[in-house]
Scaffold this active site. Structure first.
Site, PDB file in Angstrom:
ATOM      1  N   SER A 207      25.569 -43.058 -90.490  1.00  0.00           N
ATOM      2  CA  SER A 207      24.251 -42.902 -89.927  1.00  0.00           C
ATOM      3  C   SER A 207      23.367 -42.124 -90.912  1.00  0.00           C
ATOM      4  O   SER A 207      23.280 -42.478 -92.072  1.00  0.00           O
ATOM      5  CB  SER A 207      24.347 -42.216 -88.574  1.00  0.00           C
ATOM      6  OG  SER A 207      23.189 -42.407 -87.829  1.00  0.00           O
ATOM      7  N   ASP A 458      25.291 -52.981 -83.754  1.00  0.00           N
ATOM      8  CA  ASP A 458      24.607 -51.706 -83.922  1.00  0.00           C
ATOM      9  C   ASP A 458      23.139 -51.953 -84.222  1.00  0.00           C
ATOM     10  O   ASP A 458      22.806 -52.579 -85.230  1.00  0.00           O
ATOM     11  CB  ASP A 458      25.251 -50.933 -85.079  1.00  0.00           C
ATOM     12  CG  ASP A 458      24.544 -49.630 -85.390  1.00  0.00           C
ATOM     13  OD1 ASP A 458      23.768 -49.151 -84.546  1.00  0.00           O
ATOM     14  OD2 ASP A 458      24.782 -49.081 -86.490  1.00  0.00           O
ATOM     15  N   HIS A 483      28.082 -48.872 -84.164  1.00  0.00           N
ATOM     16  CA  HIS A 483      27.636 -47.795 -85.045  1.00  0.00           C
ATOM     17  C   HIS A 483      28.817 -47.124 -85.749  1.00  0.00           C
ATOM     18  O   HIS A 483      29.687 -46.538 -85.127  1.00  0.00           O
ATOM     19  CB  HIS A 483      26.856 -46.775 -84.224  1.00  0.00           C
ATOM     20  CG  HIS A 483      25.930 -45.921 -85.020  1.00  0.00           C
ATOM     21  ND1 HIS A 483      25.053 -46.419 -85.950  1.00  0.00           N
ATOM     22  CD2 HIS A 483      25.730 -44.573 -85.019  1.00  0.00           C
ATOM     23  CE1 HIS A 483      24.353 -45.443 -86.487  1.00  0.00           C
ATOM     24  NE2 HIS A 483      24.749 -44.309 -85.944  1.00  0.00           N
TER      25      HIS A 483
END
Length: 525
Positions: A207, A458, A483
């Site tokens: 991320s 995601d 994710h």
């Protein structure tokens, strides 16, 4: 009409990792009153994300490993790496974690094992370390020393202690460039102290942490010889990626499971607004939503559901997980099963609430829900500042989405940030500092040794690198992945495509290290 909740900035990225990050958080604007519904911004993900319309932060990573397989250490870090003002040499304690269980220490002329370094996200570093099982899984094969470095202004790494968030004068030192310099200095010092100056370094991040890992490789190639960036939306800036892509992707996840599910969620927002337009309606809705206290703003209820649907799409993992909340395998499918099980004519709010409750109460132990005034268990508060300074990721909601249409304005964001922090965003600083525009052309000859991994379930994947840039800048993309799924600990229930994705990552990393060691040996002759 009931008053609107204080306006929340549409901000992004917590990519634990934290996501962030829905990553996911944005601070409530001081004294502002919302004139219209704002687009929730997904980044940091917080985990205890800010309320309505702020989506997740893009952050964090995988399954928690058992116990705590690391030791905590603190490094005396300089406050400001880029000026020589009197305050720049101020020192703060930066937290980092070590695991040397599998490290191949140098002896009898044998080369030391590599350093695998996690570039910390917008939160407590222990949260990311205990949720990044992939690094622990592969450390034995490489004889790797594992290092997890906390990002300044998060967790315990607070340069000004409890006053770190006091004002722009202190928060001004919270930038991605300062964080990258922190990583470089700490890694270099650690290698020197361990007497392994030539040991290869590979950085990992998911991320927002994945963004940092990829940028670190580009900015400090002499410190890290490779980077693995999972679910890293480095193209979610300016006009590189369509602004509606994130929420379009969330909507596609739900629609792919059930058109009825998608339609119910799409229709609930107007009904909710109408019922919550007065005090009596808010009282009834508070009962329906099992709120611990009577809800003051209808937007709080909308944000509660918006957050649940968005984070569930992000963490639509093929196995049970507890990264953000305890969730079953394929939670989007399970949410839609709940909606589809209602009889014809059932109330749309009841349907949507029941589905959203899966996110907050899958274990069934919550007697009531803190719809307003939630806490911040992972220390993500600093993301609001980052989202008001350099991390400007434009997002809107199209009419095709299951969320209410909403626009994005640089001007409005700027005014909101002035109201909250007294600063104006530098809207295009990230692409100026790190690039992004025409990235496939620019990095083809310039960059090397980066893995960009993404799963198309995601929503952050739309802002990621989805095709190979060169023979050594590789995109590994899975249709079903969520994710930074690849950073989660391996389990016996993992589908074959996840196993294969991780296998490819290990093979590529092995190739990098073999080439690095060969080059080092040749240069020493």
């Amino acid at each position: 009409m009931a008053p609107r909740a204080a306006s929340l900035h549409a901000v992004v990225p917590a990519l634990l990792l934290v996501l962030l990050l829905l990553a996911a958080s944005a601070p409530a604007a001081v004294g502002a009153s919302s004139k219209r519904r704002r687009t929730p911004s997904p980044f940091p993900a917080g985990l205890a994300p800010p309320r309505y319309p702020v989506a997740p932060a893009a952050d964090g990573s995988g399954n928690a490993t058992a116990a705590k397989p690391f030791t905590a250490h603190y490094f005396p870090q300089e406050l400001d790496h880029f000026t020589f003002t009197p305050n720049s040499s101020r020192v703060f304690s930066q937290k980092y974690l070590l695991n040397d269980t599998f490290w191949r220490k140098p002896n009898s002329g044998a080369a030391a094992g590599p350093l695998f370094v996690y570039t910390g996200n917008e939160g407590d570093i222990e949260w990311f370390a205990t949720n990044t099982g992939f690094m622990f899984d592969i450390a034995p094969r490489f004889g790797a020393l594992l290092v997890f470095i906390e990002h300044r202004f998060y967790g315990e790494s607070l340069p000004f202690g409890n006053d770190s968030y006091k004002s722009a004068d202190t928060l001004g030192y919270l930038t991605s460039t300062q964080a990258l310099a922190d990583f470089a200095i700490l890694i270099t010092s650690l290698k020197s102290n361990l007497s392994v100056p030539d040991a290869p370094v590979v950085v990992f991040g998911g991320s927002y942490g994945g963004m940092l890992a990829s940028w670190f490789r580009l900015k400090y190639p002499h410190v890290a010889m490779g980077a693995v960036a999972s679910s890293a939306p480095i193209l979610q800036f300016d006009n590189i990626t369509p602004w509606s892509s994130f929420y379009d992707a969330v909507s596609e996840d739900f629609k792919s499971e059930s058109l009825n599910c998608f339609t119910v969620i799409k229709s609930v927002w107007d009904v909710l607004d109408a019922r919550g337009s007065n005090a009596t309606g808010l009282l009834e809705l508070s009962k329906t939503f099992r709120a611990c206290k009577t809800v003051q703003y209808v937007d709080s209820l909308s944000n509660w559901m918006w957050t649940a649907f968005t984070y569930t799409a992000m963490t639509d993992y093929p196995t049970p997980a507890d990264f953000l909340e305890n969730l079953p395998a394929y939670p989007v499918k399970e949410m839609c099963k709940i909606i589809d099980a209602f009889p014809p004519g059932a109330d749309v709010v009841d349907k949507a609430f029941a589905a959203a409750s899966l996110y907050y109460n899958y274990t069934g132990d919550q007697k009531c829900f803190k719809v307003e005034g939630g806490d911040d268990p992972h220390g993500l508060n600093g993301w609001g500042w980052q989202a008001c300074t350099e991390m400007i990721m434009p997002m809107n909601v199209s009419s095709e989405s299951m969320f209410p249409p909403s626009s994005f304005s640089y001007e409005e964001r700027s005014e909101e940030c002035v109201e909250s922090y007294g600063v104006r965003p530098r809207d295009h600083w990230i692409t100026t500092e790190y690039g992004g525009t025409k990235i496939y052309q620019v990095l083809k000859r310039f960059g090397s040794n980066i893995i960009f991994s993404n799963g198309m379930r995601d929503p952050w994947s739309r802002g990621g690198v989805l095709k190979n840039i060169s023979s050594s800048i590789i995109a590994l993309v899975t249709e079903e992945g969520a994710h930074h799924l690849d950073f989660r600990s391996a389990t016996k229930e993992d589908p074959d495509w996840v196993v294969e994705q991780r296998r490819q990552e290990v093979e590529i990393i092995q190739g990098w290290i073999d080439q690095y060691n060969q080059d080092t040996a040749e240069m020493s002759q």
